[in-house]
Design a protein around this motif. Structure first.
Motif, mmCIF file in Angstrom:
data_model
loop_
_atom_site.group_PDB
_atom_site.id
_atom_site.type_symbol
_atom_site.label_atom_id
_atom_site.label_comp_id
_atom_site.label_asym_id
_atom_site.label_seq_id
_atom_site.Cartn_x
_atom_site.Cartn_y
_atom_site.Cartn_z
ATOM 1 N N GLY A 175 0.863 -1.262 0.216
ATOM 2 C CA GLY A 175 0.041 0.056 0.144
ATOM 3 C C GLY A 175 0.804 1.039 -0.042
ATOM 4 N N ARG A 176 2.133 1.183 0.197
ATOM 5 C CA ARG A 176 2.827 2.338 -0.082
ATOM 6 C C ARG A 176 4.170 2.056 -0.941
ATOM 7 N NH1 ARG A 176 2.105 5.277 4.960
ATOM 8 N NH2 ARG A 176 3.016 6.951 3.629
ATOM 9 N N ARG A 177 4.789 3.229 -1.302
ATOM 10 C CA ARG A 177 5.921 2.995 -2.105
ATOM 11 C C ARG A 177 7.075 3.747 -1.534
ATOM 12 N NH1 ARG A 177 5.120 1.532 -7.376
ATOM 13 N NH2 ARG A 177 6.670 2.777 -8.202
ATOM 14 N N LEU A 178 7.871 2.888 -1.184
ATOM 15 C CA LEU A 178 9.094 3.225 -0.274
ATOM 16 C C LEU A 178 10.138 2.762 -1.286
ATOM 17 C CD1 LEU A 178 10.348 4.577 2.181
ATOM 18 C CD2 LEU A 178 10.125 2.351 3.277
ATOM 19 N N ARG A 179 11.038 3.732 -1.629
ATOM 20 C CA ARG A 179 11.991 3.332 -2.776
ATOM 21 C C ARG A 179 13.737 3.343 -2.063
ATOM 22 N NH1 ARG A 179 11.536 1.652 -7.837
ATOM 23 N NH2 ARG A 179 9.418 2.672 -7.916
ATOM 24 N N THR A 180 14.381 2.327 -2.480
ATOM 25 C CA THR A 180 15.788 2.344 -2.012
ATOM 26 C C THR A 180 16.674 3.050 -2.696
ATOM 27 O OG1 THR A 180 15.404 0.266 -1.273
ATOM 28 C CG2 THR A 180 17.713 1.013 -1.237
ATOM 29 N N VAL A 181 17.385 4.069 -2.307
ATOM 30 C CA VAL A 181 18.365 5.018 -2.856
ATOM 31 C C VAL A 181 19.632 4.867 -2.237
ATOM 32 C CG1 VAL A 181 18.881 7.445 -3.495
ATOM 33 C CG2 VAL A 181 16.414 6.664 -2.935
ATOM 34 N N TRP A 182 20.501 4.165 -2.863
ATOM 35 C CA TRP A 182 21.750 3.742 -2.391
ATOM 36 C C TRP A 182 22.932 4.949 -2.384
ATOM 37 C CZ3 TRP A 182 26.241 1.311 -5.600
ATOM 38 C CH2 TRP A 182 27.319 0.737 -4.680
ATOM 39 N N THR A 183 22.986 5.153 -1.125
ATOM 40 C CA THR A 183 24.060 6.584 -1.082
ATOM 41 C C THR A 183 25.275 6.225 -0.187
ATOM 42 O OG1 THR A 183 22.774 7.057 1.033
ATOM 43 C CG2 THR A 183 22.094 8.250 -1.034
ATOM 44 N N PRO A 184 26.312 5.337 -0.710
ATOM 45 C CA PRO A 184 27.624 5.051 0.041
ATOM 46 C C PRO A 184 28.173 6.182 0.325
ATOM 47 C CG PRO A 184 27.802 4.551 -2.509
ATOM 48 C CD PRO A 184 26.486 5.021 -2.234
ATOM 49 N N GLY A 185 29.413 5.917 1.132
ATOM 50 C CA GLY A 185 30.141 6.985 1.769
ATOM 51 C C GLY A 185 30.261 7.169 3.354
ATOM 52 N N HIS A 186 29.157 7.379 4.123
ATOM 53 C CA HIS A 186 29.271 7.182 5.528
ATOM 54 C C HIS A 186 29.289 5.616 6.044
ATOM 55 C CE1 HIS A 186 28.451 7.974 9.826
ATOM 56 N NE2 HIS A 186 27.392 7.409 9.693
ATOM 57 N N SER A 187 28.760 4.608 5.164
ATOM 58 C CA SER A 187 29.188 3.344 5.303
ATOM 59 C C SER A 187 29.062 2.841 3.652
ATOM 60 C CB SER A 187 28.187 2.583 5.945
ATOM 61 O OG SER A 187 26.851 2.436 5.471
ATOM 62 N N PRO A 188 29.466 1.573 3.399
ATOM 63 C CA PRO A 188 29.556 1.123 1.998
ATOM 64 C C PRO A 188 28.077 1.011 1.676
ATOM 65 C CG PRO A 188 31.365 -0.215 3.183
ATOM 66 C CD PRO A 188 30.263 0.706 4.331
ATOM 67 N N GLY A 189 27.143 0.523 2.431
ATOM 68 C CA GLY A 189 25.947 0.020 1.969
ATOM 69 C C GLY A 189 24.775 1.352 2.204
ATOM 70 N N HIS A 190 25.187 2.337 2.985
ATOM 71 C CA HIS A 190 24.160 3.218 3.407
ATOM 72 C C HIS A 190 23.122 3.434 2.344
ATOM 73 C CE1 HIS A 190 22.399 6.911 4.697
ATOM 74 N NE2 HIS A 190 22.846 6.647 5.957
ATOM 75 N N ILE A 191 21.730 3.623 2.923
ATOM 76 C CA ILE A 191 20.784 3.883 1.907
ATOM 77 C C ILE A 191 19.929 5.098 2.366
ATOM 78 C CG2 ILE A 191 20.570 1.625 0.927
ATOM 79 C CD1 ILE A 191 18.284 0.792 2.771
ATOM 80 N N CYS A 192 19.226 5.825 1.587
ATOM 81 C CA CYS A 192 18.159 6.527 1.840
ATOM 82 C C CYS A 192 16.791 6.117 1.345
ATOM 83 C CB CYS A 192 18.458 7.954 1.420
ATOM 84 S SG CYS A 192 19.869 9.020 1.849
ATOM 85 N N LEU A 193 15.880 6.586 1.636
ATOM 86 C CA LEU A 193 14.470 6.016 1.337
ATOM 87 C C LEU A 193 13.522 7.003 0.884
ATOM 88 C CD1 LEU A 193 14.868 3.518 4.290
ATOM 89 C CD2 LEU A 193 14.514 2.675 1.927
ATOM 90 N N HIS A 194 13.003 7.030 -0.226
ATOM 91 C CA HIS A 194 12.075 8.141 -0.918
ATOM 92 C C HIS A 194 10.758 7.383 -0.725
ATOM 93 C CE1 HIS A 194 10.658 10.192 -4.644
ATOM 94 N NE2 HIS A 194 10.079 10.894 -3.562
ATOM 95 N N LEU A 195 10.074 8.057 0.168
ATOM 96 C CA LEU A 195 8.536 7.622 0.112
ATOM 97 C C LEU A 195 7.862 8.269 -0.994
ATOM 98 C CD1 LEU A 195 6.423 6.148 2.106
ATOM 99 C CD2 LEU A 195 6.215 8.386 3.175
ATOM 100 N N GLU A 196 7.617 7.750 -1.945
ATOM 101 C CA GLU A 196 7.078 8.198 -3.178
ATOM 102 C C GLU A 196 5.677 8.590 -2.960
ATOM 103 O OE1 GLU A 196 9.869 5.987 -6.374
ATOM 104 O OE2 GLU A 196 7.906 5.333 -6.257
ATOM 105 N N ASP A 197 5.044 7.812 -2.032
ATOM 106 C CA ASP A 197 3.341 8.281 -2.037
ATOM 107 C C ASP A 197 3.386 9.430 -1.176
ATOM 108 O OD1 ASP A 197 2.464 6.794 0.949
ATOM 109 O OD2 ASP A 197 4.013 5.671 -0.378
ATOM 110 N N GLY A 198 4.328 9.869 -0.491
ATOM 111 C CA GLY A 198 4.446 11.038 0.693
ATOM 112 C C GLY A 198 5.327 12.195 0.320
#
Length: 343
Positions: A175-198
């Motif tokens: 029921g939601r659209r929460l998309r993974t955005v890989w943003t390495p640097g602070h850690s190799p696999g750091h991710i941000c998350l875009h809540l597209e429906d919000g």
């Protein structure tokens, strides 16, 4: 962390559980004994149960705060569908295992950080970390007197995740659209998350409103990675979201994630410029430890505890590596490793 950290940090006592609208809640979870104060855990509601973004530090006081805070939002731990961990650091991943035990839900993170978690489990079993840290500090140029106090205690490794998230993947939140955005640097696999429906971005530690995340390199003398350049590229990636609201893991929510990403990028470019100028003025090969002593921190180098000097050296190493990749400095020694301005 930058020299602005102490002035802009807000106390845990000033935080409260907050309804951010559109089925999103913010729950502050304390980090006992740590000046950072707290982690902001977010709960995203869905028809099949809420999904948490991060979980907080593994400590009884933190677990109690998480359970109580979710309760204030009308959420039971038993109903949690899963935990998305933005990165493996203990103030984010520490309680994920306990949440999984209480709910039967899943734990998800990027594969690069899942690999780090598996490595820490292996290291904990072998108990080889103190020797590895001692060798790393010595090669960086730390004095024999500083070595014992500069070694960091290893926290209990976080739980191994069940789900690996790739860049661009949608998180399992019906029921939601929460998309993974890989943003390495602070850690190799750091991710941000875009809540597209919000139309919001959960930024973890990648983009924070008043402080800059630690960008370190461990071991300090690696030549196969360049975390600061990865971080700067990841900031450009987040800047494409424009003036969206950012929901970070520390401090407070803020508007215009792109503008803040640009400020942080500028901060690191200034640090690179100043470090190169200091090395040019020194006109001699410098160890990583000496280079760190020439950089600006949130207090004078002389006032930093040995353990904090070790973290500063990790950040200096990342900046030196970027200067090396850009062809502005070169290595001139190996034990300890030294750098000089490229002629």
């Amino acid at each position: 962390m930058s020299e602005r950290d102490v002035r802009t940090r807000r106390a845990y006592s000033a935080q409260k559980v907050t309804d951010l609208g559109d089925g999103v809640w913010s729950v502050p979870v304390p980090i006992p004994g740590n000046p950072l104060g707290y982690t902001l855990v977010y709960a995203v509601e869905s028809p099949t149960g809420p999904v948490l973004i991060d979980a907080g530090w593994n400590h009884p006081e933190a677990f109690q705060a998480l359970e109580s805070g979710l309760g204030q939002a009308g959420i039971s731990l038993a109903d949690v569908r899963g935990v998305v961990v933005t990165h493996y650091h203990p103030d984010h991943a520490g309680l994920a295992g306990q949440v999984r035990e209480a709910s039967g839900g899943w734990i998800a993170m990027h594969e690069a950080d899942a690999e780090m978690v598996r490595m820490f489990h292996d290291m904990a079993a072998s108990d080889d970390r103190p020797r590895m840290q001692t060798d790393m500090l010595r090669r960086a140029g730390a004095s024999p007197e500083e070595l014992p106090a500069a070694i960091m205690d290893a926290p209990t490794p976080p739980a191994i995740p069940d789900v690996h998230l790739a860049d661009g993947a949608l998180v399992d939140v019906p029921g939601r659209r929460l998309r993974t955005v890989w943003t390495p640097g602070h850690s190799p696999g750091h991710i941000c998350l875009h809540l597209e429906d919000g139309d919001r971005v959960f930024t973890g530690d990648h983009v924070l409103p008043g402080i800059t995340p630690h960008i370190g390199m461990y071991p300090y003398d690696r030549t196969d990675i360049d975390p600061l350049s990865e971080f700067l590229t990841s900031l450009d990636k987040i800047a494409t979201f424009g003036p969206l609201e950012a929901l970070p893991a520390h401090e407070w929510t803020f508007s215009d994630v792109a503008a803040r990403a640009g400020e942080i990028a500028e901060h690191h470019e200034e640090k690179l410029t100043k470090l190169l100028a200091s090395m040019t003025e020194a006109d001699r090969p410098l160890t990583i430890w000496t280079a760190a002593s020439l950089m600006t921190w949130n207090r004078r180098w002389e006032d930093l505890a040995p353990m904090l000097r070790g973290m500063a050296a990790g950040e200096a190493a990342a900046h030196l590596r970027t200067l090396e990749v850009r062809g502005l400095v070169r290595r001139t020694g190996g034990d300890p490793v030294t750098f000089v301005v490229h002629s």
